[in-house]
Design an enzyme around this catalytic site. Structure first.
Site, short mmCIF file in Angstrom:
data_model
loop_
_atom_site.label_atom_id
_atom_site.label_comp_id
_atom_site.label_asym_id
_atom_site.label_seq_id
_atom_site.Cartn_x
_atom_site.Cartn_y
_atom_site.Cartn_z
N ARG A 116 48.73 50.43 57.42
CA ARG A 116 47.83 51.58 57.58
C ARG A 116 48.55 52.85 58.01
O ARG A 116 49.52 52.81 58.78
CB ARG A 116 46.75 51.24 58.61
N HIS A 213 52.51 40.19 50.09
CA HIS A 213 51.29 39.81 50.82
C HIS A 213 50.84 38.40 50.46
O HIS A 213 49.66 38.17 50.16
CB HIS A 213 50.18 40.81 50.53
N ASP A 285 46.08 40.26 63.64
CA ASP A 285 46.33 41.26 62.61
C ASP A 285 47.16 42.36 63.26
O ASP A 285 46.71 43.49 63.43
CB ASP A 285 45.01 41.82 62.04
N GLU A 358 54.19 39.58 56.90
CA GLU A 358 54.55 40.73 56.07
C GLU A 358 55.66 41.55 56.73
O GLU A 358 55.46 42.14 57.79
CB GLU A 358 53.32 41.61 55.87
#
Length: 393
Positions: A116, A213, A285, A358
């Site tokens: 992000r 991913h 996350d 990731e």
């Protein structure tokens, strides 16, 4: 019978797997993981799309489509020698390409910027760039449905074990500056490693932060949460996030928190913790600050993370030259309409079914100049590597 036994003894492990999978019946030539390549043979954006198969002599097979550079299946032998697919996904190109009914980032080669960017904007050389907002006010994975995970790459397979995927992105695409030529190379090695390298060049100063991913469940059972998978992350610190998953800017110690995986333990031991970071994300996350990155350089010869399934004995070790790894526990799987979507072999996925690891620059790093930056200038070459080695433990 003696002749049959002698013939079987002469087959390689990979050939035995194919024989077992085919069951001696005529029909579609399926991959070891049970995929029908014909279901990926199509044209998208005026470009040919197909399924490419990489393999080695040990029975490892990786199937990749050049639509989004996506790993569709990753098959390795378990402790009993059984071929086991350990990544989530679909078994046809139609679902990968349907961004309305079955949106996903499964297995993709993410670009141009993974994770992000706050408020979908950043400043470079005193120029502010407005990016596409696709995650509330933020930009996620380079623009999501219009990012590289939904573009068709030009593909070149080299022998049985290497696939090169090339994409050319226009200056201004989703708001990012610079025309970029990027190459993703997938390689299956003789020691059961999937080695991924991203390289790129630009015509203007820009930012780039690519990753893979894959959603891993090393048990091969995608109908159950992956709570028994044992996770290790070689990191003393992580970057806490707000409720929109944007890092606050703090670098916080994992000591005494559910974010501490320096001693390997089952994901289920801590995923339901009352810790605010776990509650915000309803699982993991988050970005971990890897100990394998020091003095401006990442050591991709050292294990930065690992995952293990006690059910299958499959052990996966991760290596990268990047400063961070995002651990994502499939928190949005099995929620709402997603719970009814059929994936590979007709299965539906529950929440927390998998773990993503990731490699990356820290999320929102263009807006945090004190962190490792993702800048790429003309004349320079971007290089990023993530490798995942499989064995039996």
């Amino acid at each position: 019978m003696k002749v049959l036994k002698a013939s079987l003894m002469g087959l390689s492990a990979a050939a035995l797997m194919l024989t077992a999978c085919a069951g001696g019946q005529k029909g579609p030539q399926l991959t070891v993981s049970g995929l029908d390549p014909a279901k990926f043979d199509t044209t998208i954006q005026g470009k040919p799309v197909k399924l490419y198969t990489l393999k080695n002599a040990n029975g490892m097979e990786v199937c990749i489509t050049n639509y989004g550079g996506r790993v569709v299946s990753l098959c390795v032998p378990d402790k009993d020698g059984k071929p086991t697919d350990v990544v989530l996904g679909f078994d046809n190109i139609a679902q990968y390409a349907d961004t309305i009914n079955t949106p996903s980032d499964y297995g993709s080669s993410v670009g141009r910027y993974a994770n992000r960017i706050k408020n979908a904007k950043f400043t470079l050389d005193e120029t502010e760039y407005q990016l596409k907002r696709n995650d509330g006010p933020n930009c996620l994975h380079g623009g999501g449905n219009s990012g590289w995970m939904h573009q068709v790459y030009e593909a070149e397979q080299i022998g049985d074990s290497i696939l090169k995927l090339t994409i050319v992105a226009a200056d201004g695409e989703n708001g990012f500056p610079g025309k970029i030529m990027a190459v993703t190379t997938y390689k299956v090695t003789s020691d059961n490693m999937l080695d991924m390298i991203w390289e790129a060049e630009t015509t203007k100063p820009t930012i780039i932060n690519q990753t893979n991913h894959n959603y891993y469940n090393l048990s091969g059972d995608f109908t159950q949460p992956g709570y028994d998978m044992v996770l290790y992350v070689n990191a003393d610190n992580f970057t806490p996030s707000d409720k929109l998953y944007i890092p606050t800017g703090e670098i916080r110690s994992v000591e005494g928190t559910p974010m501490d995986f320096r001693t390997p333990h089952a994901v289920g031991d801590s995923i339901h913790s009352e810790y605010d970071q776990i509650q915000n994300a309803t699982g993991y996350d988050h970005n971990w600050c890897l100990n394998t990155y020091k003095d401006g350089k990442g050591d991709d010869t050292q294990v930065c993370a690992s995952l293990y399934s006690p059910k299958t004995g499959i052990f996966m070790e991760m290596y990268t030259n990047e400063p961070g790894v995002q651990v994502y526990s499939g928190n949005f799987q099995g929620i709402g309409p997603d719970a009814k979507i059929a994936r590979k072999h007709g299965l539906t996925y529950p929440k927390h079914v998998s773990i993503c690891l990731e490699s990356q620059k820290y999320p929102d790093s263009p807006n945090k100049p004190e962190w490792v930056q993702a800048r790429l200038n003309p004349g320079e070459k971007y290089y990023s590597r993530a490798a995942y080695k499989f064995s039996i433990k």
